[in-house]
Design a protein around this motif. Structure first.
Motif, PDB file in Angstrom:
ATOM      1  N   GLY A  13       0.801  -1.220   0.000  1.00  0.00           N
ATOM      2  CA  GLY A  13       0.000   0.000   0.000  1.00  0.00           C
ATOM      3  C   GLY A  13       0.835   1.270   0.000  1.00  0.00           C
ATOM      4  O   GLY A  13       0.393   2.317  -0.491  1.00  0.00           O
ATOM      5  N   LEU A  33       1.171   2.960  -3.423  1.00  0.00           N
ATOM      6  CA  LEU A  33       0.066   3.566  -4.166  1.00  0.00           C
ATOM      7  C   LEU A  33       0.183   5.080  -4.308  1.00  0.00           C
ATOM      8  O   LEU A  33      -0.011   5.611  -5.415  1.00  0.00           O
ATOM      9  CB  LEU A  33      -1.277   3.186  -3.521  1.00  0.00           C
ATOM     10  N   GLY A  45       0.496   5.877  -8.123  1.00  0.00           N
ATOM     11  CA  GLY A  45      -0.861   6.193  -8.547  1.00  0.00           C
ATOM     12  C   GLY A  45      -0.997   7.618  -9.063  1.00  0.00           C
ATOM     13  O   GLY A  45      -0.463   8.558  -8.481  1.00  0.00           O
ATOM     14  N   SER A  99      -9.615   4.154  -7.830  1.00  0.00           N
ATOM     15  CA  SER A  99      -9.295   3.260  -6.713  1.00  0.00           C
ATOM     16  C   SER A  99      -9.906   3.769  -5.416  1.00  0.00           C
ATOM     17  O   SER A  99     -10.410   2.989  -4.597  1.00  0.00           O
ATOM     18  CB  SER A  99      -7.774   3.141  -6.558  1.00  0.00           C
ATOM     19  N   THR A 157      -5.357  -2.663  -7.596  1.00  0.00           N
ATOM     20  CA  THR A 157      -5.668  -2.031  -6.310  1.00  0.00           C
ATOM     21  C   THR A 157      -6.999  -2.534  -5.775  1.00  0.00           C
ATOM     22  O   THR A 157      -7.134  -2.840  -4.581  1.00  0.00           O
ATOM     23  CB  THR A 157      -5.710  -0.499  -6.465  1.00  0.00           C
ATOM     24  N   SER A 158      -7.991  -2.650  -6.652  1.00  0.00           N
ATOM     25  CA  SER A 158      -9.314  -3.124  -6.240  1.00  0.00           C
ATOM     26  C   SER A 158      -9.262  -4.556  -5.721  1.00  0.00           C
ATOM     27  O   SER A 158      -9.942  -4.904  -4.751  1.00  0.00           O
ATOM     28  CB  SER A 158     -10.292  -3.020  -7.410  1.00  0.00           C
TER      29      SER A 158
END
Length: 299
Positions: A145, A148, A152, A160, A229-230
């Motif tokens: 995490g 991200l 991202g 997300s 991510t999902s």
């Protein structure tokens, strides 16, 4: 639409959301009676939303074990929600860092960070109040995490955020209306649902704007990022340690939950609205389809 019109439209949306935030917000420290006793015999989440509901393992559990599992599962959901909201705050602050702070857009992003700070504190207090550990995601997901906010960007970033927010939102809307659920949990859910509606509006519009400018070259990465991510979000909602906490074999129960059609239906139901939106925007597609299927958000 010209860039100037797009910016003006973005500013109008942000101004409306700022006004709404000023008009209606909650302070969980004073709006929740944290000293109120928990109600004996009430569940912490609707029974049919427990991850083991419908399995042979569930049939062998005592009524007390089932209630206790709902207590630990709601703590897992809340602590995973807290983890993702902290990631969200990092991403929003990254956006603000690159923005003009005098714009309404940047100011609403900061307002949302303030909301999420209160929500994170509220989730933490609820977990503490119901006597559960702050499960959070599994260790490898926790470390992944951290990437991200770094990797991202664009519509996949806001998409997300939407997946996490809208899955939680649908679960909480059902729970807050269920009188068989603990009043404390229902009130926490009610506050989060009412304030999260603004955040969803903000993120959805950012996805639409982002997809209007994304290049064909960038699209595969955007699709891969949001799907991956999902998958981690949905598969992290229930930490396997909750099963050991209620006297079950952790690995056996975790395997049963991952293979449970009822749990798959719950995840798919909770993500119906957001998946329809993401598909319409072009974010659901190769090379992310395997991750989408593993997320249980696609049948």
């Amino acid at each position: 639409m010209t860039r100037a019109l797009k910016v003006a439209d973005r500013e109008k949306t942000a101004e409306r959301l700022l006004n709404s935030s000023a008009d209606k917000f909650y302070d969980p420290e004073v709006d929740i009676d944290w000293s109120a006793p928990l109600v004996e015999g009430l569940r912490y989440t609707p029974e049919h939303r427990c991850s083991l509901y419908g399995t042979e393992l569930w049939d062998r559990m005592t009524p007390e074990q089932r209630i206790d599992l709902s207590r630990h599962e709601v703590a897992s959901v809340a602590s995973v929600g807290l983890w993702f909201e902290i990631l969200l705050m990092q991403m929003l602050l990254k956006e603000v860092y690159r923005s003009d702070p005098t714009t309404k857009h940047a100011q609403y992003a900061l307002t949302e960070v303030a909301d999420e700070c209160r929500h994170s504190t509220m989730f933490a207090r609820m977990v503490e109040r119901i006597g559960c550990p702050p499960y959070g995601p599994r260790r490898h997901v926790y470390h992944l995490g951290k990437l991200l906010p770094v990797i991202g960007y664009g519509p996949a970033l806001y998409g997300s955020i939407l997946v996490a927010e809208e899955i939680l939102d649908r679960m909480q809307r059902e729970t807050m209306a269920d009188e068989s659920v603990q009043p404390l949990v229902r009130m926490v859910n009610r506050i989060h649902v009412l304030e999260e509606a603004r955040h969803v509006r903000f993120a959805r519009e950012e996805v639409v704007r982002g997809m209007a400018t994304i290049t064909k070259k960038e699209l595969p990465y955007q699709r891969w990022l949001i799907a991956t991510t999902s998958m981690f979000i949905t598969r992290s909602i229930i930490n396997p340690e909750v099963y050991a906490a209620v006297g079950l074999d952790r690995d056996e129960a975790h395997k049963a939950a991952l293979g449970n059609p009822k749990w798959h239906e719950t995840i798919q139901w909770s993500g119906e609205r957001i998946m329809k939106f993401l598909d319409e925007q072009g974010l659901v597609g190769k090379p992310g389809m395997r991750a989408w299927r593993r997320s249980f958000l696609l049948g």
